[in-house]
Scaffold this motif. Structure first.
Motif, PDB file in Angstrom:
ATOM      1  N   THR A 188       0.816  -1.216   0.000  1.00  0.00           N
ATOM      2  CA  THR A 188       0.000   0.000   0.000  1.00  0.00           C
ATOM      3  C   THR A 188       0.848   1.262   0.000  1.00  0.00           C
ATOM      4  O   THR A 188       0.300   2.359  -0.098  1.00  0.00           O
ATOM      5  CB  THR A 188      -0.917   0.040   1.239  1.00  0.00           C
ATOM      6  N   VAL A 189       2.164   1.119   0.118  1.00  0.00           N
ATOM      7  CA  VAL A 189       3.039   2.272   0.356  1.00  0.00           C
ATOM      8  C   VAL A 189       3.531   2.911  -0.932  1.00  0.00           C
ATOM      9  O   VAL A 189       3.593   4.125  -1.062  1.00  0.00           O
ATOM     10  CB  VAL A 189       4.226   1.863   1.257  1.00  0.00           C
ATOM     11  N   GLY A 190       3.915   2.086  -1.915  1.00  0.00           N
ATOM     12  CA  GLY A 190       4.337   2.633  -3.196  1.00  0.00           C
ATOM     13  C   GLY A 190       5.835   2.766  -3.335  1.00  0.00           C
ATOM     14  O   GLY A 190       6.591   1.841  -3.024  1.00  0.00           O
ATOM     15  N   ALA A 191       6.289   3.927  -3.785  1.00  0.00           N
ATOM     16  CA  ALA A 191       7.677   4.129  -4.194  1.00  0.00           C
ATOM     17  C   ALA A 191       8.687   3.748  -3.112  1.00  0.00           C
ATOM     18  O   ALA A 191       9.725   3.156  -3.406  1.00  0.00           O
ATOM     19  CB  ALA A 191       7.882   5.583  -4.621  1.00  0.00           C
ATOM     20  N   ALA A 192       8.413   4.073  -1.861  1.00  0.00           N
ATOM     21  CA  ALA A 192       9.387   3.867  -0.794  1.00  0.00           C
ATOM     22  C   ALA A 192       9.662   2.397  -0.503  1.00  0.00           C
ATOM     23  O   ALA A 192      10.738   2.048  -0.010  1.00  0.00           O
ATOM     24  CB  ALA A 192       8.921   4.572   0.483  1.00  0.00           C
ATOM     25  N   THR A 193       8.709   1.514  -0.790  1.00  0.00           N
ATOM     26  CA  THR A 193       8.851   0.102  -0.417  1.00  0.00           C
ATOM     27  C   THR A 193       8.795  -0.855  -1.604  1.00  0.00           C
ATOM     28  O   THR A 193       9.012  -2.056  -1.431  1.00  0.00           O
ATOM     29  CB  THR A 193       7.734  -0.296   0.573  1.00  0.00           C
ATOM     30  N   TRP A 194       8.529  -0.347  -2.791  1.00  0.00           N
ATOM     31  CA  TRP A 194       8.265  -1.217  -3.938  1.00  0.00           C
ATOM     32  C   TRP A 194       9.416  -2.179  -4.233  1.00  0.00           C
ATOM     33  O   TRP A 194       9.209  -3.387  -4.394  1.00  0.00           O
ATOM     34  CB  TRP A 194       7.944  -0.376  -5.164  1.00  0.00           C
ATOM     35  N   THR A 195      10.631  -1.658  -4.301  1.00  0.00           N
ATOM     36  CA  THR A 195      11.779  -2.511  -4.618  1.00  0.00           C
ATOM     37  C   THR A 195      11.949  -3.597  -3.569  1.00  0.00           C
ATOM     38  O   THR A 195      12.178  -4.770  -3.889  1.00  0.00           O
ATOM     39  CB  THR A 195      13.058  -1.667  -4.714  1.00  0.00           C
ATOM     40  N   GLY A 196      11.814  -3.230  -2.290  1.00  0.00           N
ATOM     41  CA  GLY A 196      11.917  -4.224  -1.231  1.00  0.00           C
ATOM     42  C   GLY A 196      10.805  -5.250  -1.294  1.00  0.00           C
ATOM     43  O   GLY A 196      11.032  -6.434  -1.009  1.00  0.00           O
ATOM     44  N   SER A 197       9.620  -4.830  -1.679  1.00  0.00           N
ATOM     45  CA  SER A 197       8.502  -5.769  -1.793  1.00  0.00           C
ATOM     46  C   SER A 197       8.761  -6.811  -2.866  1.00  0.00           C
ATOM     47  O   SER A 197       8.474  -8.002  -2.677  1.00  0.00           O
ATOM     48  CB  SER A 197       7.211  -5.000  -2.099  1.00  0.00           C
ATOM     49  N   ILE A 198       9.294  -6.379  -4.008  1.00  0.00           N
ATOM     50  CA  ILE A 198       9.627  -7.321  -5.079  1.00  0.00           C
ATOM     51  C   ILE A 198      10.710  -8.285  -4.612  1.00  0.00           C
ATOM     52  O   ILE A 198      10.639  -9.502  -4.841  1.00  0.00           O
ATOM     53  CB  ILE A 198      10.074  -6.564  -6.341  1.00  0.00           C
ATOM     54  N   ARG A 199      11.729  -7.756  -3.941  1.00  0.00           N
ATOM     55  CA  ARG A 199      12.817  -8.610  -3.446  1.00  0.00           C
ATOM     56  C   ARG A 199      12.315  -9.645  -2.445  1.00  0.00           C
ATOM     57  O   ARG A 199      12.826 -10.759  -2.378  1.00  0.00           O
ATOM     58  CB  ARG A 199      13.884  -7.745  -2.778  1.00  0.00           C
ATOM     59  N   ALA A 200      11.324  -9.259  -1.619  1.00  0.00           N
ATOM     60  CA  ALA A 200      10.860 -10.145  -0.552  1.00  0.00           C
ATOM     61  C   ALA A 200      10.031 -11.315  -1.060  1.00  0.00           C
ATOM     62  O   ALA A 200       9.797 -12.277  -0.322  1.00  0.00           O
ATOM     63  CB  ALA A 200      10.036  -9.338   0.452  1.00  0.00           C
ATOM     64  N   LEU A 201       9.595 -11.265  -2.312  1.00  0.00           N
ATOM     65  CA  LEU A 201       8.724 -12.308  -2.843  1.00  0.00           C
ATOM     66  C   LEU A 201       9.491 -13.577  -3.199  1.00  0.00           C
ATOM     67  O   LEU A 201      10.610 -13.536  -3.715  1.00  0.00           O
ATOM     68  CB  LEU A 201       7.990 -11.808  -4.080  1.00  0.00           C
ATOM     69  N   ALA A 202       8.824 -14.695  -2.967  1.00  0.00           N
ATOM     70  CA  ALA A 202       9.356 -15.978  -3.421  1.00  0.00           C
ATOM     71  C   ALA A 202       9.158 -16.124  -4.927  1.00  0.00           C
ATOM     72  O   ALA A 202       8.430 -15.348  -5.551  1.00  0.00           O
ATOM     73  CB  ALA A 202       8.617 -17.115  -2.695  1.00  0.00           C
ATOM     74  N   LYS A 203       9.818 -17.115  -5.518  1.00  0.00           N
ATOM     75  CA  LYS A 203       9.570 -17.429  -6.927  1.00  0.00           C
ATOM     76  C   LYS A 203       8.088 -17.751  -7.108  1.00  0.00           C
ATOM     77  O   LYS A 203       7.501 -18.492  -6.322  1.00  0.00           O
ATOM     78  CB  LYS A 203      10.414 -18.623  -7.360  1.00  0.00           C
ATOM     79  N   GLY A 204       7.494 -17.161  -8.125  1.00  0.00           N
ATOM     80  CA  GLY A 204       6.068 -17.379  -8.358  1.00  0.00           C
ATOM     81  C   GLY A 204       5.165 -16.627  -7.407  1.00  0.00           C
ATOM     82  O   GLY A 204       3.965 -16.895  -7.368  1.00  0.00           O
ATOM     83  N   GLY A 205       5.731 -15.689  -6.644  1.00  0.00           N
ATOM     84  CA  GLY A 205       4.950 -14.945  -5.664  1.00  0.00           C
ATOM     85  C   GLY A 205       4.003 -13.940  -6.292  1.00  0.00           C
ATOM     86  O   GLY A 205       4.057 -13.656  -7.494  1.00  0.00           O
ATOM     87  N   ARG A 206       3.125 -13.413  -5.447  1.00  0.00           N
ATOM     88  CA  ARG A 206       2.118 -12.445  -5.918  1.00  0.00           C
ATOM     89  C   ARG A 206       2.221 -11.170  -5.093  1.00  0.00           C
ATOM     90  O   ARG A 206       2.244 -11.237  -3.858  1.00  0.00           O
ATOM     91  CB  ARG A 206       0.695 -12.993  -5.767  1.00  0.00           C
ATOM     92  N   LEU A 207       2.290 -10.046  -5.762  1.00  0.00           N
ATOM     93  CA  LEU A 207       2.235  -8.740  -5.122  1.00  0.00           C
ATOM     94  C   LEU A 207       0.910  -8.099  -5.488  1.00  0.00           C
ATOM     95  O   LEU A 207       0.543  -8.053  -6.658  1.00  0.00           O
ATOM     96  CB  LEU A 207       3.406  -7.856  -5.558  1.00  0.00           C
ATOM     97  N   VAL A 208       0.194  -7.592  -4.466  1.00  0.00           N
ATOM     98  CA  VAL A 208      -1.074  -6.907  -4.717  1.00  0.00           C
ATOM     99  C   VAL A 208      -0.942  -5.486  -4.197  1.00  0.00           C
ATOM    100  O   VAL A 208      -0.570  -5.268  -3.041  1.00  0.00           O
ATOM    101  CB  VAL A 208      -2.256  -7.613  -4.021  1.00  0.00           C
TER     102      VAL A 208
END
Length: 332
Positions: free
Chosen positions: A228-248
């Motif tokens: 829900t945060v956007g620019a400040a956390t986006w890169t970290g959110s992508i990094r935190a995902l497992a293979k085949g993960g889903r970001l909403v």
């Protein structure tokens, strides 16, 4: 600029209900609308998407809720006639509107709402709690259950656990049987999230949350990120995902244009979903869970309606845990 002033009481049209409001809840949508994020809002404009109160008048053909019935409502408005509505995807409606964003909302003593959006307030729930429920729980339900389709024993990362959507997402994810990671820069908020059922607590002020997730999961990552945060956390959110993960994602409170390395998306085969509000089907499911006390809105504090400007300042400052609510005097 916010002003507290008199305004005419609206009148319900066919199929509409006039609700004498007793409480209204704030959302980041209110800040977004006030700051110019919504184009061509006619002024003066009454903000506020969420509210709860009593039926004050029924328009022609509106017969489901008697006068003085305690009600709250889904603030999403659709025409019910377009192709998306026919498929049950009302939040994609060609004429989609939200109370307080596209038309006058709930920071007032009365609001007009389509009868089909209204539901009785469950027994034991206050006006303030009822007002704090609809928008954030609809948003979180669609993100987790409709979009990400979270399964039991999956891992879910929720960013910024102090906010309303984040707390709704925590409750829904636990109801789905997931293991839930939460982040906050406040240890007090993390402790309160633990009491609500959070499994893993990460203080993003003292550590990189994506690296912490990576370490805790032994370099696997999480299955779902609620962003829900956007620019400040986006890169970290992508990094935190497992293979085949889903970001909403449903918002961008820190900005809408993050840095992005697209290779991380296709190499890890990540799915990214956008999500806004929910559908009548989502609303029905949530009302059942609220009525049986599976879900419960969290109210941080309540202020009088005339203190709406102060309430918005508190929301922007971000120290709250749960919803900031306005109490509203009876309509005379």
């Amino acid at each position: 600029m916010l002003r507290y002033e008199d305004a005419p009481t609206p009148r319900p049209g066919p199929g509409e209900v006039l609700v004498a409001l007793r409480a209204a809840a704030l959302n980041h949508l209110d800040i977004f609308t006030r700051s110019g994020g919504v184009p061509k809002v006619p002024l003066p404009h009454i903000g506020g998407a969420d509210g709860a109160g009593v039926v004050a008048a029924n328009g022609a053909g509106a017969i489901r809720h008697p006068l003085e019935a305690r009600v709250f409502f889904d603030p999403g408005l659709s025409d019910g006639t377009c192709d998306y509505c026919a498929r049950g995807e009302h939040s994609l409606c060609d004429s989609w509107e939200i109370l307080g964003e596209h038309r006058d909302g709930t920071f007032a003593q009365a609001v007009v709402v389509p009868e089909r959006n209204l539901r009785p307030i469950p027994d034991g729930l206050s006006f303030e709690e009822a007002a704090a429920f609809p928008l954030v729980f609809l948003t979180a339900w669609r993100m987790l259950m409709t979009k990400a389709r979270v399964l039991p024993d999956e891992t879910v990362l929720i960013l910024g656990i102090g906010g309303g959507v984040a707390q709704a997402a925590l409750q829904i994810a636990k109801h789905a049987g997931a293991r839930v990671f939460v982040t906050s820069g406040s240890q007090e908020k993390l402790d309160r999230a633990k009491a609500m059922g959070a499994d893993v607590l990460i203080n993003h002020k003292t550590t990189d949350f994506s690296k912490e997730v990576w370490a805790i999961t032994e370099k696997r990552g999480v299955d779902v990120v609620i962003e829900t945060v956007g620019a400040a956390t986006w890169t970290g959110s992508i990094r935190a995902l497992a293979k085949g993960g889903r970001l909403v994602t449903c918002g961008a409170t820190s900005g809408p244009k993050p840095d992005e390395d697209i290779r991380r998306i296709f190499v890890k085969q990540i799915t990214i979903y956008g999500s806004t509000m929910g559908t009548p089907h989502d609303w029905e499911q949530l009302n059942r869970l609220l009525a049986n006390k599976t879900l419960r809105p969290v109210v941080d504090r309540a202020l009088p309606l005339e203190h709406t400007a102060q309430a918005q300042e508190l929301l922007e400052h971000g120290d709250h845990f749960g919803k900031i609510v306005l109490t509203i005097p009876p309509l005379s």
